[in-house]
Motif scaffolding. Structure first.
Motif, PDB file in Angstrom:
ATOM      1  N   TYR A  23      42.161  59.379  44.435  1.00 43.98           N
ATOM      2  CA  TYR A  23      41.490  60.220  45.435  1.00 43.98           C
ATOM      3  C   TYR A  23      40.053  60.524  45.010  1.00 43.98           C
ATOM      4  O   TYR A  23      39.125  60.442  45.810  1.00 43.98           O
ATOM      5  N   ILE A  51      51.688  63.058  45.658  1.00 35.70           N
ATOM      6  CA  ILE A  51      51.555  62.990  47.108  1.00 35.70           C
ATOM      7  C   ILE A  51      52.015  64.310  47.712  1.00 35.70           C
ATOM      8  O   ILE A  51      52.802  65.044  47.107  1.00 35.70           O
ATOM      9  N   ILE A  72      51.104  50.176  45.390  1.00 37.90           N
ATOM     10  CA  ILE A  72      50.504  50.763  46.595  1.00 37.90           C
ATOM     11  C   ILE A  72      50.724  49.747  47.709  1.00 37.90           C
ATOM     12  O   ILE A  72      50.054  48.716  47.767  1.00 37.90           O
ATOM     13  N   CYS A  75      47.480  52.245  51.511  1.00 41.22           N
ATOM     14  CA  CYS A  75      46.790  53.538  51.505  1.00 41.22           C
ATOM     15  C   CYS A  75      45.770  53.434  52.623  1.00 41.22           C
ATOM     16  O   CYS A  75      44.997  52.472  52.665  1.00 41.22           O
ATOM     17  N   HIS A  91      46.435  58.813  53.353  1.00 39.31           N
ATOM     18  CA  HIS A  91      47.872  58.808  53.113  1.00 39.31           C
ATOM     19  C   HIS A  91      48.227  57.533  52.378  1.00 39.31           C
ATOM     20  O   HIS A  91      47.490  56.549  52.433  1.00 39.31           O
ATOM     21  N   ILE A  92      49.368  57.562  51.665  1.00 39.55           N
ATOM     22  CA  ILE A  92      49.707  56.420  50.820  1.00 39.55           C
ATOM     23  C   ILE A  92      51.210  56.149  50.880  1.00 39.55           C
ATOM     24  O   ILE A  92      52.016  57.084  50.930  1.00 39.55           O
ATOM     25  N   LEU A 106      47.692  61.667  50.183  1.00 39.35           N
ATOM     26  CA  LEU A 106      47.146  61.338  48.860  1.00 39.35           C
ATOM     27  C   LEU A 106      46.471  62.550  48.239  1.00 39.35           C
ATOM     28  O   LEU A 106      45.601  63.168  48.855  1.00 39.35           O
ATOM     29  N   THR A 110      46.816  60.929  41.252  1.00 42.07           N
ATOM     30  CA  THR A 110      47.316  59.561  41.444  1.00 42.07           C
ATOM     31  C   THR A 110      46.439  58.629  40.619  1.00 42.07           C
ATOM     32  O   THR A 110      45.233  58.516  40.870  1.00 42.07           O
ATOM     33  N   CYS A 115      43.501  48.495  41.923  1.00 47.72           N
ATOM     34  CA  CYS A 115      43.372  48.887  43.329  1.00 47.72           C
ATOM     35  C   CYS A 115      42.203  48.163  43.984  1.00 47.72           C
ATOM     36  O   CYS A 115      41.092  48.152  43.449  1.00 47.72           O
TER      37      CYS A 115
END
Ligand code: ZN
Length: 146
Positions: A23, A51, A72, A75, A91-92, A106, A110, A115
Motif C-alpha cells: 500500500y 486486509i 496476489i 489487486c 482491494h486485493i 488493502l 502487506t 509485484c
C-alpha cells in the motif's frame, strides 16, 4: 445527476521491490508522480498481508492478518484526492498454497515478495473524497452516476 468525463493521460508500469509495503509503495508512486485520478491493477506475491473488512454496523474496518506467503491473484483500485493529496483505495484477492482465496481492503502491512503494477492516469476535474455520514467512509463527493 452528474456524469464526469475523464481523459487518459499516462500509464506507469513496473515492479515493486521485494520487502516493500504494497500500500505504501503504490501511495508513494501516486504522490511522487502527482497522479490525481487513476486506476491500478497488480499481480504478484506477498510474504504476509493485512486486509480489511468494513463492518457496516460498527462502521469500522476489521483487520485480517495473513501471516504466510500468498499469491496476489488480483489487486485493483483507484486514485483520487483526499485532503488535497493523491489517495489510493485498493482491494486485493490472495491465494494460499492450497488455492484457498482471501480478499479485502488493502491495508498497510502487506509485504511484497514480487509485484507487477500498472497504473493508468486520467486527467479531468478533481475527484475528491469527503466524509459520508451515512457510511462513515470517505467517498467521492457529489459524483453519483444515477
Ligand atoms: Zn475498500
Amino acid at each position: 445527476m452528474f456524469r464526469a468525463n475523464y481523459k487518459y493521460k499516462r500509464t506507469f508500469i513496473g515492479n515493486i521491490p521485494k520487502g516493500s509495503d504494497l500500500y505504501e509503495a503504490i501511495s508513494t508512486i501516486a504522490l511522487h508522480e502527482d497522479i490525481r485520478i487513476g486506476k491500478l491493477t497488480a499481480i504478484g506475491a506477498v510474504t504476509e498481508a493485512v486486509i480489511g473488512f468494513y463492518d457496516q454496523n460498527k462502521n469500522e474496518y476489521l483487520k485480517i492478518h495473513l501471516s504466510s506467503e500468498h499469491e496476489i491473484l488480483q489487486c485493483s483500485g483507484n486514485i483520487s484526492l483526499k485532503d488535497g493529496k493523491p489517495f489510493v483505495h485498493a482491494h486485493i484477492i490472495l491465494s494460499n498454497k492450497d488455492g484457498s482465496v482471501f480478499g479485502g481492503h488493502l491495508m498497510n502491512g502487506t509485504k511484497v515478495f514480487a509485484c507487477e503494477l500498472v497504473i493508468d492516469e486520467y486527467g479531468g476535474e478533481d475527484l475528491k473524497r469527503e466524509k459520508d455520514n451515512s457510511t462513515n467512509l470517505f467517498l467521492w463527493k457529489d459524483k453519483n452516476l444515477i
